[in-house]
Design an enzyme around this catalytic site. Structure first.
Site, mmCIF file in Angstrom:
data_model
loop_
_atom_site.group_PDB
_atom_site.id
_atom_site.type_symbol
_atom_site.label_atom_id
_atom_site.label_comp_id
_atom_site.label_asym_id
_atom_site.label_seq_id
_atom_site.Cartn_x
_atom_site.Cartn_y
_atom_site.Cartn_z
ATOM 1 N N ARG A 107 68.500 49.958 86.366
ATOM 2 C CA ARG A 107 69.337 51.151 86.175
ATOM 3 C C ARG A 107 70.529 51.144 87.126
ATOM 4 N NH1 ARG A 107 67.945 51.336 81.653
ATOM 5 N NH2 ARG A 107 66.151 52.496 80.956
ATOM 6 N N GLU A 167 72.901 48.809 85.602
ATOM 7 C CA GLU A 167 73.474 49.468 84.429
ATOM 8 C C GLU A 167 74.565 50.462 84.844
ATOM 9 O OE1 GLU A 167 71.463 51.329 80.525
ATOM 10 O OE2 GLU A 167 70.943 52.404 82.375
ATOM 11 N N SER A 184 84.857 44.800 100.115
ATOM 12 C CA SER A 184 84.029 43.758 100.716
ATOM 13 C C SER A 184 82.554 44.125 100.646
ATOM 14 C CB SER A 184 84.421 43.569 102.184
ATOM 15 O OG SER A 184 83.530 42.684 102.826
#
Length: 164
Positions: free
Chosen positions: A90, A93, A116
């Site tokens: 998740r 995602e 960074s």
């Protein structure tokens, strides 16, 4: 024979479990972020010598041998199957879904560059939402790094070759 990363990480996680302390508590006691403490115990980050006494005070079961192992530069890697773990899936995602928009805002606010992941701080916090339900706050705090125009006159390796 050198001990494997997973074996050392397993021993370190055992020390944490034995302590009964959360990552947050260890972070408070050491002055580190909760995610960095987890990275140290999973051998994803290098323990610095000046932090070692604080970590050993927070986790008294840490042996000198384990501390020495933690001070070696780690092999920063991950299990390719980790993406199948629901929380990690998740999170990936969410980054993929919001990534293009986040990139555009970084470019709008800072210019052409990146955040960074080396000069980087990360923490996980728990807050109550307006509806009173628990919410997860992930903070990624990374240094901005601008992309550079690649002028040959600034390329040190070429300057050295021309000077020979």
């Amino acid at each position: 024979m050198e001990e494997s990363k997973s074996s050392v990480a397993s021993r370190l996680m055992s020390v944490k479990r034995t302590s009964g302390k959360s990552y947050g508590r260890i972070a408070e006691e050491t002055g580190l972020t909760n995610v960095y403490v987890a990275q140290l115990l999973r051998r994803q980050a290098q323990l610095k010598a000046d932090t070692a006494p604080k970590l050993q005070a927070a986790l008294p079961e840490l042996t000198d041998e384990l501390l020495q192992e933690m001070m070696k530069p780690p092999l920063r890697s991950y299990d390719p199957h980790l993406i199948q773990e629901p929380t990690v899936y998740r999170l990936n995602e969410a980054v993929m879904h919001f990534g293009e928009s986040i990139k555009e805002i970084i470019n709008e606010e800072f210019g052409d560059g990146i955040m960074s992941a080396i000069d980087f701080y990360c923490s996980v916090d728990k807050v109550k939402g307006v509806d009173g339900k628990d919410r997860v706050v992930l903070t990624f705090d990374g240094k901005y790094l601008p992309h550079t125009e690649q002028k040959s006159e600034h390329m040190v390796s070429r300057l050295r070759l021309q000077g020979d």
